[in-house]
Motif scaffolding. Sequence first.
Motif, PDB file in Angstrom:
ATOM      1  N   UNK A 142     -28.308  31.986 -11.367  1.00 38.99           N
ATOM      2  CA  UNK A 142     -29.257  32.992 -10.900  1.00 38.99           C
ATOM      3  C   UNK A 142     -30.658  32.717 -11.445  1.00 38.99           C
ATOM      4  N   UNK A 143     -31.591  32.437 -10.544  1.00 42.86           N
ATOM      5  CA  UNK A 143     -32.970  32.200 -10.948  1.00 42.86           C
ATOM      6  C   UNK A 143     -33.645  33.440 -11.516  1.00 42.86           C
ATOM      7  N   UNK A 144     -33.320  34.618 -10.966  1.00 44.74           N
ATOM      8  CA  UNK A 144     -33.882  35.855 -11.486  1.00 44.74           C
ATOM      9  C   UNK A 144     -33.375  36.137 -12.903  1.00 44.74           C
ATOM     10  N   UNK A 145     -32.121  35.767 -13.159  1.00 43.64           N
ATOM     11  CA  UNK A 145     -31.565  35.917 -14.516  1.00 43.64           C
ATOM     12  C   UNK A 145     -32.350  35.043 -15.493  1.00 43.64           C
ATOM     13  N   UNK A 146     -32.596  33.809 -15.084  1.00 44.45           N
ATOM     14  CA  UNK A 146     -33.355  32.882 -15.935  1.00 44.45           C
ATOM     15  C   UNK A 146     -34.754  33.410 -16.205  1.00 44.45           C
ATOM     16  N   UNK A 147     -35.403  33.969 -15.184  1.00 47.53           N
ATOM     17  CA  UNK A 147     -36.758  34.509 -15.358  1.00 47.53           C
ATOM     18  C   UNK A 147     -36.754  35.693 -16.317  1.00 47.53           C
ATOM     19  N   UNK A 148     -35.762  36.574 -16.186  1.00 45.01           N
ATOM     20  CA  UNK A 148     -35.677  37.730 -17.085  1.00 45.01           C
ATOM     21  C   UNK A 148     -35.440  37.281 -18.514  1.00 45.01           C
ATOM     22  N   UNK A 149     -34.548  36.314 -18.698  1.00 41.83           N
ATOM     23  CA  UNK A 149     -34.267  35.803 -20.052  1.00 41.83           C
ATOM     24  C   UNK A 149     -35.491  35.103 -20.625  1.00 41.83           C
TER      25      UNK A 149
END
Length: 84
Positions: A12-19
Amino acid sequence: MKPVEIYTTPICGFCSAAKRLLDGKGVDYREIDVMRDREKKQEMMQRAGRHTVPQIFIDGQHVGGCDELYELERAGKLDPMLTA
C-alpha cells in the motif's frame, strides 16, 4: 508521546506515505499488517468502520487514513494530538 497504531499492508503506497510522515516526526508506532492476518483485518474494520488501509489510531482514537493524517499535519493539529 501517545501510542499510535496503524493498520497496513506491505503493498500500500498510502500506508508507506503515512508511515513516512510519522517516521519523519520520530513517532514510534505499532504497525499491524492486515494482509497476512484476516482476524486483524476484521479487528480494523470493527474499530474503524472502514475496510481500506491505512487506518490510524492515536491513543485509541481513530483519526482516519493517510489523507486525514496529512490534513491534521497541514492544520497544525497532529503534533498536539501526539503529545497532549
